[in-house]
Design an enzyme around this catalytic site. Structure first.
Site, PDB file in Angstrom:
ATOM      1  N   HIS A  57      42.385 -47.457 -22.326  1.00 16.22           N
ATOM      2  CA  HIS A  57      42.969 -48.778 -22.565  1.00 16.22           C
ATOM      3  C   HIS A  57      42.873 -49.163 -24.044  1.00 16.22           C
ATOM      4  O   HIS A  57      42.699 -50.329 -24.378  1.00 16.22           O
ATOM      5  CB  HIS A  57      42.275 -49.844 -21.705  1.00 16.22           C
ATOM      6  CG  HIS A  57      42.639 -49.786 -20.258  1.00 16.22           C
ATOM      7  ND1 HIS A  57      43.846 -50.233 -19.773  1.00 16.22           N
ATOM      8  CD2 HIS A  57      41.953 -49.320 -19.181  1.00 16.22           C
ATOM      9  CE1 HIS A  57      43.889 -50.041 -18.464  1.00 16.22           C
ATOM     10  NE2 HIS A  57      42.749 -49.484 -18.082  1.00 16.22           N
ATOM     11  N   ASP A  94      36.927 -48.262 -18.164  1.00 16.49           N
ATOM     12  CA  ASP A  94      37.651 -48.037 -16.914  1.00 16.49           C
ATOM     13  C   ASP A  94      38.906 -47.196 -17.113  1.00 16.49           C
ATOM     14  O   ASP A  94      39.486 -47.147 -18.187  1.00 16.49           O
ATOM     15  CB  ASP A  94      38.030 -49.368 -16.270  1.00 16.49           C
ATOM     16  CG  ASP A  94      38.877 -50.248 -17.179  1.00 16.49           C
ATOM     17  OD1 ASP A  94      38.592 -50.289 -18.393  1.00 16.49           O
ATOM     18  OD2 ASP A  94      39.840 -50.873 -16.695  1.00 16.49           O
ATOM     19  N   GLU A  95      39.297 -46.547 -16.044  1.00 14.63           N
ATOM     20  CA  GLU A  95      40.589 -45.874 -15.905  1.00 14.63           C
ATOM     21  C   GLU A  95      40.896 -44.873 -17.016  1.00 14.63           C
ATOM     22  O   GLU A  95      42.032 -44.764 -17.470  1.00 14.63           O
ATOM     23  CB  GLU A  95      41.716 -46.913 -15.798  1.00 14.63           C
ATOM     24  CG  GLU A  95      41.610 -47.775 -14.571  1.00 14.63           C
ATOM     25  CD  GLU A  95      42.784 -48.723 -14.375  1.00 14.63           C
ATOM     26  OE1 GLU A  95      43.154 -48.966 -13.216  1.00 14.63           O
ATOM     27  OE2 GLU A  95      43.329 -49.225 -15.378  1.00 14.63           O
ATOM     28  N   THR A  96      39.900 -44.111 -17.446  1.00 14.58           N
ATOM     29  CA  THR A  96      40.188 -42.987 -18.333  1.00 14.58           C
ATOM     30  C   THR A  96      40.815 -41.890 -17.480  1.00 14.58           C
ATOM     31  O   THR A  96      40.180 -41.395 -16.548  1.00 14.58           O
ATOM     32  CB  THR A  96      38.904 -42.479 -19.013  1.00 14.58           C
ATOM     33  OG1 THR A  96      38.338 -43.547 -19.778  1.00 14.58           O
ATOM     34  CG2 THR A  96      39.207 -41.305 -19.920  1.00 14.58           C
ATOM     35  N   GLU A 104      33.097 -47.402 -13.716  1.00 17.61           N
ATOM     36  CA  GLU A 104      33.109 -45.991 -14.091  1.00 17.61           C
ATOM     37  C   GLU A 104      31.987 -45.628 -15.063  1.00 17.61           C
ATOM     38  O   GLU A 104      31.585 -44.466 -15.155  1.00 17.61           O
ATOM     39  CB  GLU A 104      34.457 -45.615 -14.714  1.00 17.61           C
ATOM     40  CG  GLU A 104      35.613 -45.591 -13.733  1.00 17.61           C
ATOM     41  CD  GLU A 104      36.392 -46.890 -13.690  1.00 17.61           C
ATOM     42  OE1 GLU A 104      37.603 -46.871 -13.432  1.00 17.61           O
ATOM     43  OE2 GLU A 104      35.765 -47.966 -13.912  1.00 17.61           O
TER      44      GLU A 104
END
Length: 838
Positions: free
Chosen positions: A429, A515-517, A567
């Site tokens: 992000h 988050d969300e790697t 995460e």
């Protein structure tokens, strides 16, 4: 500490300002074609909107001359995917990056004659509501590169639906609304720990009432007098000693944030051990005052005798605002803080940095806002980032918080006993930061200054890794092998810390995202491969926990606590993300969102808390306020979590999540695996549960009006769950539906009949979501109700749009076949909802 007054931006970025002005001048002149075109998006008739429907963009030439479409391309933002191979061969629709799509007109000599239309049909993944449609449409000249917004654009809010389907939906709404009728309204939101009310005896608060405030609580007393001055005709007289009337006094035997509030014959007495407790007592007093007494004509406020002993259930009662995807002004942030304070929320998680925008001025790195806060159709020149989430063709000025803005927000929040927790996204992000630092690299490289060029670089130019993030970016992850990545984070944290110091609001915790790697990152980066060899790492998956350890150490060395998304407390050993127990005692705080019913992670928050992590339960299934309220195509919001209505928000049981987890958002039974054989919260894990938080992601929230509509009233339910003591229905292994309904109905009655009327007055009024209508036909009558009480429904039976002069629903309505009935909800200020036809 940074000296903000001495820092000046490089001349390169002054030039950017001139470039933006020239773009704006072009946009103001507009292009003839943009003025001529009218665009409409709709779902084609006969489509199942849930299963890859065909939708269409309708282009109409409303001008007097033909338009040569080949000279132009049409661009828009769209959160769904489009199958490029199933588009009419006259067009091409290409995904560029993120949510940006380009339509090219391929047919030779593609003329659109005056008053003609052309339809661009395309197949998408399933749709839920009209806000899934294209936004931010603009035209770009293929020769000059100049772009201009399409101003005449609309998305049709009505989905293809049979009359039977529509009737069934309204009947379903009616039955759901019927479940919350009855019960007595709770007296205060959020519900106090212990409260007794004697409505048979009253105390009159008037201008004759004296006010004594312990010197330690002087600022809190100011909030009470400000409230009375702003929303009533009562002006209190100050007293130098406690002698009845209103007394706000120090008590040494109460927990932090706790208070005693008594109302009796002698007046009102507030006792608290700290300022926060006194402040919360005043908010309870405001809630106890009925909305009918909130007006300047009120010279005397009547209050029932009461005895309240109150403490918060959780020390962390929060709300996260995403101001990165779509920017929201300082003034709007202050409005949100006011209502957070009114309902005793005390943590403001400020998400102002993401792929689509960097929204905080960092004086030492002016590129971050000069590039990262500007979204433009001309992003290829590296002086802006691409359009996203409806931002359009032209960069808007000052889409970030200045140092002065941020300091003002900090002070404003502190006065209301709210901690601001800033979030700096890493490693994923991070696209806005990556592009900004790449522009900095280009600038100093041209000047021959290699050291400055590489000082804060965040990406490896030789990295050939292929990945796709949750928001469809392929270039949004920082490189953990670069020392400049850590130097960048250290500099940004220092700058933010300096702002807090200047505000007199010391920074104690900072959120670094995590988050969300996406999978695939770093696999083909020469820098990462060398980094792995240096650290004796054989698998690229093991770079993740090492990175988290390194940035946690960086933060702790600055005397701070690091928080992040779940995460950070997890790792992938080859079969997906699992709890990383090795870092459980590392001091990391986690925001845990993933508990989607039926997806297998329903107990993740408990597993992480049991492993030693401090957890803030940010339940997506209950508390993600960007989600659509229900399955109405006209209801805005996301849907990947399912629907999140007020009932689902209120029903969240933080310490016993599975107690009422039996159905998904469509009403279908969940498999037992969703709520059986799950890890429960241990006694030690319960100590690690810091509290709960609501969150608003802003992909579909581009205006302040939409922001308030999505947040309220659901955030008020979150506040009640965060403060109120654990309820009877939350305990045990079986769900007591009757007890729950009584609790929820009591809350919703107070909310609809009283608290929302106050939101009409506070700060000039908030645009909270108006209740939706339920309709059920029984015999020759129509029965009407709303999501929550306290609102009038107006109707017509002749096809005319209801107004405040139309008939009011006061009971069953006679139904005659052949007549067209239209309904509309209005609030006390005349604001209205959608027109509902039956």
């Amino acid at each position: 500490m940074t000296n903000f007054k001495k820092i000046k931006k490089p001349l390169l970025y002054a030039g950017l300002g001139l470039a933006l002005l020239s773009q704006e001048a072009y946009a103001q002149k507009s292009s003839a074609i943009a003025d001529q075109l009218q665009l409409t998006w709709k779902v084609k008739d006969g489509q199942n909107i849930r299963k890859n429907p065909v939708s269409t963009l309708i282009l109409k030439n409303k001008g007097k001359s033909a338009v040569q479409l080949n000279d132009w391309s049409l661009w828009f933002n769209f959160i769904r995917s489009i199958d490029p191979d199933k588009v009419d061969k006259r067009f091409a629709i290409d995904h560029r990056n993120g949510d940006l799509f380009q339509v090219s007109f391929k047919k030779n000599n593609f003329l659109l004659n005056a008053q003609d239309t052309v339809h661009i049909d395309f197949i998408t993944t399933g749709l839920v509501n009209y806000t899934d449609g294209p936004i931010g449409l603009y035209l770009k000249n293929n020769k000059t590169g100049l772009a201009t917004n399409i101003s005449d654009y609309s998305a049709v809010k009505i989905a293809p639906q049979s009359e039977a389907e529509k009737t069934d939906y309204f009947a379903y709404k009616y039955d759901q609304n019927k479940l919350v009728e009855g019960a007595v309204a709770q007296h205060i939101i959020p519900l106090p720990s212990n409260i007794s009310i004697n409505n048979n005896e009253k105390f009159n608060l008037s201008t004759d009432t004296k006010l004594f405030v312990d010197h330690e609580f002087a600022s809190e007393g100011g909030f009470l007098t400000d409230f009375l001055t702003s929303y009533s005709g009562v002006k209190l007289a100050a007293s130098s000693s406690p002698q009845g009337g209103i007394e706000i006094v120090k008590a040494n035997n109460l927990k932090p944030g706790s208070y005693h509030l008594t109302i009796g014959a002698k007046g009102i007495r507030i006792e608290a051990s700290d300022k926060a407790g006194a402040f919360y007592a005043i908010q309870s007093l405001k809630s106890l005052v009925n909305h009918s007494q909130w007006n300047k004509a009120t010279k005397s406020i009547t209050l029932p005798y009461a005895n309240i002993e109150d403490s918060p259930r959780y020390g962390y009662r929060g709300f996260m605002l995403d101001a990165a995807r779509n920017f929201h002004s300082k003034a709007e942030v202050l409005r949100i803080l006011d209502l957070m304070a009114s309902y005793k929320l005390n943590k403001f998680h400020f998400h102002f940095i993401d792929d689509e925008g960097w929204r905080l001025e960092i004086p030492a790195l002016p590129e971050l806002t000069a590039i990262g806060a500007n979204r433009s159709a001309n992003f290829e020149d590296g002086k802006a980032i691409q359009s996203a989430y409806g931002s359009g063709s032209t960069a808007k000025p000052h889409q970030f918080y200045s140092v002065a803005d941020y300091i003002e927000i900090l002070k404003y929040a502190q006065a209301r006993h709210i901690d601001v927790i800033p979030e700096v996204e890493t490693p994923g992000h991070a696209r806005a930061a990556i592009k900004a630092m790449r522009a900095r690299f280009a600038h100093y490289s041209k000047l021959g200054d290699k050291q400055k060029a590489e000082e804060f670089l965040l990406d490896d130019a030789e990295d050939k890794s292929v990945y796709n993030s949750a928001q469809n970016w392929n270039d949004n992850v920082m490189n953990p092998a670069l020392p400049s990545t850590y130097h960048f984070l250290s500099k940004v944290i220092d700058e933010i810390k300096a702002m807090h110091d200047q505000a007199g609001v010391p920074l104690t915790i900072i959120d670094l995202g995590g988050d969300e790697t996406p999978s695939g990152v770093w696999e083909k980066s020469p820098k990462v491969l060398a980094f792995m060899k240096e650290n004796n790492i054989a698998n690229v998956l093991d770079v993740w926990p090492l990175y988290i350890t390194k940035i946690n150490t960086l933060v702790q060395e600055k005397g701070l606590t690091m928080s992040g998304w779940e995460e950070m407390g997890m790792r992938n050993k080859g079969k997906g993300m699992v709890v990383n127990a090795d870092l459980g005692k590392s001091g990391i705080h986690l925001n845990v969102w993933n508990n989607l019913p039926g997806q297998g992670q329903e107990d993740l928050a408990y597993r992480l808390a049991n492993a030693g992590y401090k957890v803030v339960y940010t339940s997506a299934a209950n508390n993600y306020l960007d989600m659509s309220w229900d399955r109405d195509f006209a209801d805005p919001g996301h849907s990947w979590v399912g629907t999140v209505n007020l009932n689902r928000t209120y029903s969240f049981s933080p310490e016993n999540f599975f107690i009422n987890l039996r159905k998904d958002d469509t009403g279908k039974d969940l498999r037992p695996e969703a709520y059986t054989n799950k890890e429960q919260l241990t006694a030690e894990g319960k100590k690690n549960l810091l509290g709960i938080k609501g969150a608003l992601w802003a992909e579909k929230v581009s205006t302040d009006q939409r922001l308030e509509e999505m947040i309220f009233p659901r955030l008020i339910a979150i506040a009640d769950r965060a403060w109120a003591p654990e309820q009877t229905w939350e305990k045990g292994n079986s769900f007591d539906e009757a007890t729950y309904r009584k609790s929820y109905t009591s809350f919703i009655k107070k909310l609809g009949e009283d608290e929302l009327r106050k939101l009409d007055r506070i700060n000039g009024g908030y645009t909270y979501r108006l209740p939706k209508i339920g309709i059920k036909k029984e015999g020759s009558q129509l029965l009407i109700n709303t999501d929550y009480p306290g609102f009038k429904v107006y109707y017509s039976d002749n096809g005319s749009t209801p107004t405040l002069k139309s008939k009011i629903v006061n009971g069953p309505i006679p139904f005659q076949t052949g007549k067209k009935y239209l309904f509309k909800v209005f609030d006390a200020k005349g604001r209205s909802g959608d027109v509902i036809s039956y």
